[in-house]
Write a protein that holds these residues in place. Structure first.
Motif, short mmCIF file in Angstrom:
data_model
loop_
_atom_site.label_atom_id
_atom_site.label_comp_id
_atom_site.label_asym_id
_atom_site.label_seq_id
_atom_site.Cartn_x
_atom_site.Cartn_y
_atom_site.Cartn_z
N LEU A 78 7.53 6.65 2.90
CA LEU A 78 6.51 6.53 1.84
C LEU A 78 6.99 5.58 0.75
CD1 LEU A 78 5.24 10.20 1.49
CD2 LEU A 78 3.93 8.23 2.30
N LYS A 79 8.24 5.71 0.38
CA LYS A 79 8.81 4.84 -0.65
C LYS A 79 8.80 3.39 -0.19
CE LYS A 79 12.95 4.20 -3.44
NZ LYS A 79 14.31 4.65 -3.73
N LEU A 80 9.17 3.14 1.06
CA LEU A 80 9.17 1.78 1.59
C LEU A 80 7.76 1.21 1.66
CD1 LEU A 80 11.84 2.05 4.43
CD2 LEU A 80 12.04 0.80 2.28
N ARG A 81 6.80 2.03 2.07
CA ARG A 81 5.40 1.56 2.12
C ARG A 81 4.91 1.19 0.71
NH1 ARG A 81 4.48 6.13 5.74
NH2 ARG A 81 4.68 5.34 7.85
N PHE A 82 5.28 1.99 -0.27
CA PHE A 82 4.89 1.69 -1.65
C PHE A 82 5.51 0.37 -2.10
CE2 PHE A 82 5.85 1.81 -6.19
CZ PHE A 82 4.57 1.89 -6.70
N GLN A 83 6.79 0.17 -1.75
CA GLN A 83 7.46 -1.08 -2.13
C GLN A 83 6.81 -2.28 -1.46
OE1 GLN A 83 11.59 -0.28 -1.20
NE2 GLN A 83 12.06 0.22 -3.32
N VAL A 84 6.43 -2.14 -0.19
CA VAL A 84 5.76 -3.23 0.52
C VAL A 84 4.44 -3.55 -0.16
CG1 VAL A 84 4.60 -3.85 2.68
CG2 VAL A 84 6.89 -2.86 2.74
N LYS A 85 3.69 -2.52 -0.50
CA LYS A 85 2.40 -2.72 -1.18
C LYS A 85 2.60 -3.42 -2.52
CE LYS A 85 -1.61 -0.29 -3.00
NZ LYS A 85 -2.16 0.99 -3.41
N SER A 86 3.57 -2.97 -3.27
CA SER A 86 3.87 -3.56 -4.58
C SER A 86 4.29 -5.02 -4.45
CB SER A 86 4.97 -2.74 -5.26
OG SER A 86 5.33 -3.32 -6.48
N ILE A 87 5.13 -5.31 -3.47
CA ILE A 87 5.59 -6.68 -3.27
C ILE A 87 4.41 -7.56 -2.87
CG2 ILE A 87 6.99 -8.16 -1.77
CD1 ILE A 87 9.12 -5.93 -1.83
N ASN A 88 3.55 -7.07 -1.98
CA ASN A 88 2.39 -7.86 -1.57
C ASN A 88 1.47 -8.15 -2.75
OD1 ASN A 88 2.94 -8.32 1.16
ND2 ASN A 88 2.18 -6.31 1.74
N GLU A 89 1.30 -7.18 -3.63
CA GLU A 89 0.49 -7.40 -4.83
C GLU A 89 1.15 -8.44 -5.74
OE1 GLU A 89 0.05 -3.48 -6.46
OE2 GLU A 89 -1.51 -2.93 -5.02
N ASN A 90 2.47 -8.37 -5.89
CA ASN A 90 3.18 -9.37 -6.70
C ASN A 90 3.05 -10.76 -6.11
OD1 ASN A 90 4.05 -7.40 -8.47
ND2 ASN A 90 6.09 -7.23 -7.61
N ILE A 91 3.14 -10.86 -4.79
CA ILE A 91 3.01 -12.16 -4.13
C ILE A 91 1.61 -12.73 -4.37
CG2 ILE A 91 2.85 -13.27 -1.85
CD1 ILE A 91 5.26 -11.54 -1.01
N ALA A 92 0.59 -11.89 -4.23
CA ALA A 92 -0.78 -12.36 -4.47
C ALA A 92 -0.95 -12.84 -5.91
CB ALA A 92 -1.78 -11.24 -4.16
N SER A 93 -0.39 -12.09 -6.85
CA SER A 93 -0.48 -12.47 -8.26
C SER A 93 0.26 -13.79 -8.52
CB SER A 93 0.12 -11.37 -9.13
OG SER A 93 0.19 -11.78 -10.48
N LEU A 94 1.44 -13.94 -7.94
CA LEU A 94 2.21 -15.17 -8.13
C LEU A 94 1.50 -16.38 -7.52
CD1 LEU A 94 5.78 -13.75 -7.49
CD2 LEU A 94 4.94 -14.70 -9.65
N LYS A 95 0.87 -16.18 -6.37
CA LYS A 95 0.12 -17.29 -5.75
C LYS A 95 -1.04 -17.71 -6.64
CE LYS A 95 1.25 -16.54 -0.89
NZ LYS A 95 0.73 -16.16 0.44
N SER A 96 -1.69 -16.73 -7.25
CA SER A 96 -2.79 -17.02 -8.16
C SER A 96 -2.28 -17.79 -9.39
CB SER A 96 -3.46 -15.72 -8.58
OG SER A 96 -4.46 -15.96 -9.53
N GLN A 97 -1.14 -17.34 -9.93
CA GLN A 97 -0.55 -18.03 -11.07
C GLN A 97 -0.14 -19.45 -10.71
OE1 GLN A 97 2.62 -15.86 -13.09
NE2 GLN A 97 1.69 -13.93 -12.46
N LEU A 98 0.41 -19.61 -9.51
CA LEU A 98 0.84 -20.93 -9.06
C LEU A 98 -0.34 -21.89 -8.99
CD1 LEU A 98 3.20 -22.67 -8.07
CD2 LEU A 98 2.72 -21.84 -5.75
N SER A 99 -1.44 -21.41 -8.45
CA SER A 99 -2.64 -22.23 -8.37
C SER A 99 -3.13 -22.63 -9.76
CB SER A 99 -3.74 -21.46 -7.63
OG SER A 99 -4.93 -22.19 -7.61
#
Length: 133
Positions: free
Chosen positions: A46-67
């Motif tokens: 469960l902890k690993l799944r939460f971390q994966v979800k959090s990282i994916n959200e961070n990646i999406a946010s960073l891609k948006s910022q980069l654009s």
């Protein structure tokens, strides 16, 4: 004196009929231990799944910022080009030209920071995926 030859064999069996529920207690202890390990594993997953979800959200946010910063950089470069022409024609001062150049450099720096953060997040994701698999 008479000697007789012969063979003799014996067989002994030892079996505990009552062990004071010792065996049953050991079985229950082993079952409890297995259950605890399963619960720990479930919690870690469960902890690993939460971390994966959090990282994916961070990646999406960073891609948006980069654009967004790439678009801002385009505008800053155009502004700098206009400022250079204006400076050459005596319309603005050297300080204003430097401000336009600084704006370009700040945007380039932020883009590099975002790219670095993206690489870190992606490597974290790869690390976690390696732990899950």
């Amino acid at each position: 004196m008479l000697f007789r030859s012969g063979w003799a064999a014996g067989l002994g069996i030892s079996m505990k009929i009552f062990d004071g529920s010792f065996t049953n207690g050991k079985v229950q202890e082993a079952k409890a231990s297995i259950e605890g390990i399963k619960n720990t594993e479930e919690g870690l997953m469960l902890k690993l799944r939460f971390q994966v979800k959090s990282i994916n959200e961070n990646i999406a946010s960073l891609k948006s910022q980069l654009s967004a910063f790439n678009n801002t950089l385009k505008v800053a470069n155009k502004g700098y080009e206009i400022a250079k022409v204006s400076y050459e024609n005596g319309v603005i001062t050297n300080v204003q030209l430097d401000d336009a150049q600084l704006n370009v450099l700040r945007n380039e720096t932020r883009i590099l920071q975002i790219k670095k953060e993206l690489l870190i997040e992606k490597s974290n994701l790869d690390f976690i995926r390696g732990m899950i698999n």
